[in-house]
Design a protein around this motif. Sequence first.
Motif, PDB file in Angstrom:
ATOM      1  N   PRO A 113       0.823  -1.216   0.000  1.00 55.95           N
ATOM      2  CA  PRO A 113       0.000   0.000   0.000  1.00 55.95           C
ATOM      3  C   PRO A 113       0.859   1.270   0.000  1.00 55.95           C
ATOM      4  CG  PRO A 113       0.028  -0.999   2.189  1.00 55.95           C
ATOM      5  CD  PRO A 113       0.738  -1.955   1.282  1.00 55.95           C
ATOM      6  N   VAL A 114       0.261   2.338  -0.495  1.00 58.30           N
ATOM      7  CA  VAL A 114       0.898   3.656  -0.406  1.00 58.30           C
ATOM      8  C   VAL A 114       0.772   4.109   1.046  1.00 58.30           C
ATOM      9  CG1 VAL A 114       0.803   6.083  -1.114  1.00 58.30           C
ATOM     10  CG2 VAL A 114       0.372   4.268  -2.804  1.00 58.30           C
ATOM     11  N   ARG A 127       4.351   9.195  -4.540  1.00 57.98           N
ATOM     12  CA  ARG A 127       3.779   8.203  -3.622  1.00 57.98           C
ATOM     13  C   ARG A 127       4.809   7.139  -3.273  1.00 57.98           C
ATOM     14  NH1 ARG A 127       0.280  10.099  -7.220  1.00 57.98           N
ATOM     15  NH2 ARG A 127      -1.870  10.513  -6.565  1.00 57.98           N
ATOM     16  N   ARG A 175       5.245   3.389  -1.543  1.00 54.76           N
ATOM     17  CA  ARG A 175       4.672   2.151  -1.027  1.00 54.76           C
ATOM     18  C   ARG A 175       5.651   1.500  -0.062  1.00 54.76           C
ATOM     19  NH1 ARG A 175       0.303   0.422  -4.147  1.00 54.76           N
ATOM     20  NH2 ARG A 175      -0.140   1.977  -5.762  1.00 54.76           N
ATOM     21  N   ALA A 205       1.489  -3.633   7.790  1.00 58.08           N
ATOM     22  CA  ALA A 205       0.945  -3.174   6.505  1.00 58.08           C
ATOM     23  C   ALA A 205       1.809  -3.785   5.423  1.00 58.08           C
ATOM     24  CB  ALA A 205       0.971  -1.651   6.421  1.00 58.08           C
ATOM     25  N   ASP A 208      -4.993   7.965   3.038  1.00 58.69           N
ATOM     26  CA  ASP A 208      -5.735   6.710   3.155  1.00 58.69           C
ATOM     27  C   ASP A 208      -4.828   5.552   3.554  1.00 58.69           C
ATOM     28  OD1 ASP A 208      -4.345   6.520   0.844  1.00 58.69           O
ATOM     29  OD2 ASP A 208      -6.034   5.943  -0.421  1.00 58.69           O
ATOM     30  N   PRO A 218      -3.439   2.573   5.551  1.00 65.42           N
ATOM     31  CA  PRO A 218      -4.099   1.619   6.449  1.00 65.42           C
ATOM     32  C   PRO A 218      -3.501   1.611   7.858  1.00 65.42           C
ATOM     33  CG  PRO A 218      -2.675   0.471   4.887  1.00 65.42           C
ATOM     34  CD  PRO A 218      -2.635   1.927   4.516  1.00 65.42           C
TER      35      PRO A 218
END
Lengths: 346, 346
Positions: A15-16, A29, A31, A47, A343, A345
């Motif tokens: 995820p970013v 961005r 990750r 994550a 956003d 997580p």
Amino acid sequence: MSAPGPQTAAASANPVLVEVTRGDMVESRHRAALAVVDAAGKVLLSAGDIERQVYPRSAIKQLQALALVESGAAEAFDCSEEEIALACASHNGEPRHVEVAGAWLDRMGLSAADLECGAHKPMGVAASEALLRAGESPTALHNNCSGKHAGYLTTALHLGAPLQVYIRIEHPVQQRILGILEMMSGCELRDAPRGIDGCGIPQIAIPLSHVALAFAQFANPVDQPEPRQAACERICAAMAAHPFLVAGSGRFCTRVMEATKGRVLVKTGAEGVFSIIVPEMGIGAALKVDDGTTRAAEVLAGRVLEKLNLIDDAARAELSDLLTQSVKNVVGKEVGQVRVAQDSPV
Amino acid sequence: MSAPGPQTAAASANPVLVEVTRGDMVESRHRAALAVVDAAGKVLLSAGDIERQVYPRSAIKQLQALALVESGAAEAFDCSEEEIALACASHNGEPRHVEVAGAWLDRMGLSAADLECGAHKPMGVAASEALLRAGESPTALHNNCSGKHAGYLTTALHLGAPLQVYIRIEHPVQQRILGILEMMSGCELRDAPRGIDGCGIPQIAIPLSHVALAFAQFANPVDQPEPRQAACERICAAMAAHPFLVAGSGRFCTRVMEATKGRVLVKTGAEGVFSIIVPEMGIGAALKVDDGTTRAAEVLAGRVLEKLNLIDDAARAELSDLLTQSVKNVVGKEVGQVRVAQDSPV
């Protein structure tokens, strides 16, 4: 007009977790994956794909320093707490770092010429510029790893092992470290993917969750044999007492350890890795930014500490420029931020 | 132990196009999008989400230089081919760059004090170190954008516009450039996301495919009004004739334009963007690395040129260290590579 990438790449995308804004928009961005675990291996926060193998780079210097302390070498050669902190450092090559490394080698009858890490410009910009202005060239003492290498030489001397090619995987010092990594991470590593680090030593690939486990063991070494338990405590105490020696002026690691008064030990590594040890909670954490960018690794390390409630109000005020970082233009105006993704997580 | 990211992030992930190896393993990964289009907007080659908006940063200095040339300012102020190349540059701040920028301002009765880009250390390491050794401080002439800013001042003078705050979006020069970007990219940009660039000028977000379209128009400006057609040709000729001025010693842009003998014009921008103009094919290309890393943008730009058969054997031999880049340790040994990903879709 869109041509999506292959299914496999998209399916395994982490995820970013960090984004870089400029004005109205997210410009870049990052990750990443991260794992926070306890000494039993229980994942407390994660994550991304935490089973992917990573090179932990300089984020495991504390683990490498265990060989120096638990072998008895540090005691035999009268290593100070400062020297043990420097053995865990990716330092700025500021005068004090160079001085501690030089005096340590000198005491053993060795010199910069015995270090196999090579010379590079001080990592600290001010130190690097001062050297240039003085018309001097950097030596191996300025290498950010000079303390770690002094530790290897100390261990080699104590073990009666050769002082040459101590950076090779076959050397007794590196074999000891490999054994320590295996015990602490709970992984068989003899056949793991391997590479060469910037300073010439072996790098061994370890799943990210197991890097975190090694640091949970460090925080709570109850399952480790006794000389190691004391060694873990001594190394944590040294880093907590001398955060400047672990990095340097203005550096993330130094400032975080100062602001948290040594409750957490944090350590950066090249290509976007970070390790965290929290002795009071008996937990460890590790993170890796997919693209290897330090700005993202720092912001993410800060988020992990926030999530663990290790940043109190005073520390938050002191570290605000590190927890969310400014993107400034040439004249010093803030034009964007490096921040935890909206956003994210975690 | 794996905790996948939110579905949306995974679904929109661009493919891994560049990977960084170390020893036996891929250590870091760079995701990116790229688009190669013709002047009619036909996509000839692409990867990733090319409709995502990007800040094209310094990769559009050629487009910004159109205002200087097509307004008649360059002719009115006798700008040389070298000065036009420098207007398109993110230069190293080497003595020749500083000299051309300084003489240009001088001819107009202006000086470094009129530049609003601010001063930063020369981008070229050797130039930066030489300045430090000499005990000198960088001026705005050393700013990698000094040529672009000299071009803005020249245009402002010619238009009879104020010479102050020429970096603001409201200024006639920036408004002209906004109009040029709209026509060349085929996008309404008045309400597009906006930010401030490192040198203080506005940055306008444009979908990547439309950045590529703007460069296809540049390569084949048949749909553009006449003063612009000649301006596109003049700017391409200037970059082709003076690749050193566009970047500097050892730089990717300079070396690629030299090795391809000016058949392609390439331009880097901060945060991992790149533009490519191929006049002989009438096509343009743009790429953006998600995480903003230059090493990946360069390797990817090289791949695009390979795919377009623009690298002949002689150029390939000359550029081999740029098409696949070495990761070296401190003592200079190759320990890894920055390369096009093995499973890259392009």
